[in-house]
Design a protein around this motif. Sequence first.
Motif, PDB file in Angstrom:
ATOM      1  N   ASN A   1      30.137  39.668  14.056  1.00 27.37           N
ATOM      2  CA  ASN A   1      31.122  39.173  15.018  1.00 27.37           C
ATOM      3  C   ASN A   1      32.240  40.201  15.060  1.00 27.37           C
ATOM      4  O   ASN A   1      32.698  40.659  14.015  1.00 27.37           O
ATOM      5  CB  ASN A   1      31.723  37.835  14.579  1.00 27.37           C
ATOM      6  N   GLU A   2      32.674  40.546  16.252  1.00 25.97           N
ATOM      7  CA  GLU A   2      33.793  41.465  16.401  1.00 25.97           C
ATOM      8  C   GLU A   2      34.850  40.787  17.252  1.00 25.97           C
ATOM      9  O   GLU A   2      34.543  40.199  18.281  1.00 25.97           O
ATOM     10  CB  GLU A   2      33.348  42.756  17.082  1.00 25.97           C
ATOM     11  N   THR A   3      36.082  40.891  16.792  1.00 27.02           N
ATOM     12  CA  THR A   3      37.189  40.333  17.556  1.00 27.02           C
ATOM     13  C   THR A   3      38.264  41.404  17.671  1.00 27.02           C
ATOM     14  O   THR A   3      38.719  41.940  16.668  1.00 27.02           O
ATOM     15  CB  THR A   3      37.761  39.074  16.880  1.00 27.02           C
ATOM     16  N   ALA A   4      38.633  41.703  18.912  1.00 27.14           N
ATOM     17  CA  ALA A   4      39.681  42.688  19.178  1.00 27.14           C
ATOM     18  C   ALA A   4      40.956  41.939  19.533  1.00 27.14           C
ATOM     19  O   ALA A   4      40.926  40.969  20.289  1.00 27.14           O
ATOM     20  CB  ALA A   4      39.268  43.601  20.326  1.00 27.14           C
ATOM     21  N   PHE A   5      42.071  42.383  18.974  1.00 24.57           N
ATOM     22  CA  PHE A   5      43.381  41.788  19.218  1.00 24.57           C
ATOM     23  C   PHE A   5      44.323  42.867  19.720  1.00 24.57           C
ATOM     24  O   PHE A   5      44.372  43.953  19.150  1.00 24.57           O
ATOM     25  CB  PHE A   5      43.974  41.218  17.924  1.00 24.57           C
TER      26      PHE A   5
ATOM     27  N   GLY B   1      59.023  37.086  18.575  1.00 20.61           N
ATOM     28  CA  GLY B   1      58.823  37.592  17.221  1.00 20.61           C
ATOM     29  C   GLY B   1      57.607  37.045  16.498  1.00 20.61           C
ATOM     30  O   GLY B   1      57.139  37.643  15.524  1.00 20.61           O
ATOM     31  N   GLN B   2      57.063  35.932  16.929  1.00 19.20           N
ATOM     32  CA  GLN B   2      55.953  35.307  16.203  1.00 19.20           C
ATOM     33  C   GLN B   2      54.645  36.077  16.363  1.00 19.20           C
ATOM     34  O   GLN B   2      53.843  36.122  15.432  1.00 19.20           O
ATOM     35  CB  GLN B   2      55.759  33.860  16.644  1.00 19.20           C
ATOM     36  N   ALA B   3      54.398  36.713  17.508  1.00 14.10           N
ATOM     37  CA  ALA B   3      53.142  37.435  17.721  1.00 14.10           C
ATOM     38  C   ALA B   3      52.963  38.558  16.697  1.00 14.10           C
ATOM     39  O   ALA B   3      51.864  38.770  16.185  1.00 14.10           O
ATOM     40  CB  ALA B   3      53.066  37.977  19.145  1.00 14.10           C
ATOM     41  N   ALA B   4      54.029  39.271  16.375  1.00 11.16           N
ATOM     42  CA  ALA B   4      53.950  40.333  15.369  1.00 11.16           C
ATOM     43  C   ALA B   4      53.601  39.748  14.000  1.00 11.16           C
ATOM     44  O   ALA B   4      52.805  40.327  13.251  1.00 11.16           O
ATOM     45  CB  ALA B   4      55.268  41.105  15.302  1.00 11.16           C
ATOM     46  N   GLU B   5      54.152  38.586  13.671  1.00 12.27           N
ATOM     47  CA  GLU B   5      53.828  37.913  12.410  1.00 12.27           C
ATOM     48  C   GLU B   5      52.367  37.492  12.377  1.00 12.27           C
ATOM     49  O   GLU B   5      51.706  37.584  11.338  1.00 12.27           O
ATOM     50  CB  GLU B   5      54.732  36.691  12.221  1.00 12.27           C
TER      51      GLU B   5
ATOM     52  N   ASP C   1      55.248  39.412  23.144  1.00 12.97           N
ATOM     53  CA  ASP C   1      54.969  38.118  22.511  1.00 12.97           C
ATOM     54  C   ASP C   1      53.621  37.537  22.923  1.00 12.97           C
ATOM     55  O   ASP C   1      53.349  36.364  22.708  1.00 12.97           O
ATOM     56  CB  ASP C   1      56.085  37.128  22.868  1.00 12.97           C
ATOM     57  N   VAL C   2      52.757  38.373  23.505  1.00  8.12           N
ATOM     58  CA  VAL C   2      51.431  37.946  23.954  1.00  8.12           C
ATOM     59  C   VAL C   2      50.372  38.635  23.104  1.00  8.12           C
ATOM     60  O   VAL C   2      50.462  39.828  22.820  1.00  8.12           O
ATOM     61  CB  VAL C   2      51.222  38.298  25.444  1.00  8.12           C
ATOM     62  N   ILE C   3      49.361  37.866  22.697  1.00  9.39           N
ATOM     63  CA  ILE C   3      48.198  38.436  22.026  1.00  9.39           C
ATOM     64  C   ILE C   3      46.991  38.174  22.907  1.00  9.39           C
ATOM     65  O   ILE C   3      46.679  37.028  23.243  1.00  9.39           O
ATOM     66  CB  ILE C   3      47.978  37.841  20.627  1.00  9.39           C
ATOM     67  N   LEU C   4      46.330  39.250  23.292  1.00  7.85           N
ATOM     68  CA  LEU C   4      45.096  39.187  24.049  1.00  7.85           C
ATOM     69  C   LEU C   4      43.967  39.372  23.043  1.00  7.85           C
ATOM     70  O   LEU C   4      43.987  40.314  22.248  1.00  7.85           O
ATOM     71  CB  LEU C   4      45.069  40.300  25.100  1.00  7.85           C
ATOM     72  N   MET C   5      43.010  38.458  23.043  1.00  6.79           N
ATOM     73  CA  MET C   5      41.915  38.512  22.080  1.00  6.79           C
ATOM     74  C   MET C   5      40.591  38.505  22.829  1.00  6.79           C
ATOM     75  O   MET C   5      40.400  37.728  23.767  1.00  6.79           O
ATOM     76  CB  MET C   5      41.980  37.295  21.159  1.00  6.79           C
TER      77      MET C   5
END
Length: 180
Positions: free
Chosen positions: A137-141, A74-78, A146-150
């Motif tokens: 600067n561009e950052t894609a998330f 649940g933390q990744a969505a937050e 529960d995984v965030i790829l950046m």
Amino acid sequence: MNTADVNSTTTGAPHTPSAVSIASMPCSELGVESFMTAHAHPVEDAAVGVERTPVGDDDMGWFGQESLDRYAPGQAAEVMAAIRGVAGRCASSTDTLADGTPLRDTASVTAAGVAADDSLLLHLTSAFPDGGQQFVNETAFVRMGDVILMVQHVVEDHPSSDTETVLSAAMTAYRSTAGG
């Protein structure tokens, strides 16, 4: 890929989470490579540096990093919601370089354009007050469970589609490794 600037097994972020959450962090930290793991400490993280060498005389190439952070359920969505919130709070701000030169910073969020549980593309532009050179600067998330790829594309003078190209390749690699 370039592992010279980024330890290829960890983001190098502090192992003790910051007392300041992403939602409350200073706007000046929004473009810092490790803001995610410093202000939203993951359970696990991995990173690798990426770069594109210059092509032609007018191209400077670029560098950045790709990271994979696993969070508690649940933390990744937050965390994704907090990134959107801080981008809105920091839509326009001023930062000061070490020599005292002011920079006008703008932040905006658009869709990353990939199929995932959640995704966003964070655009940060810093410009000198005289209207001269600007840096983007561009950052894609991308959140998958529960995984965030950046994927972070650091310092160029104009937006590029390279960030989304690297993001697609990173997602394909992650999905094939994670079993779909």
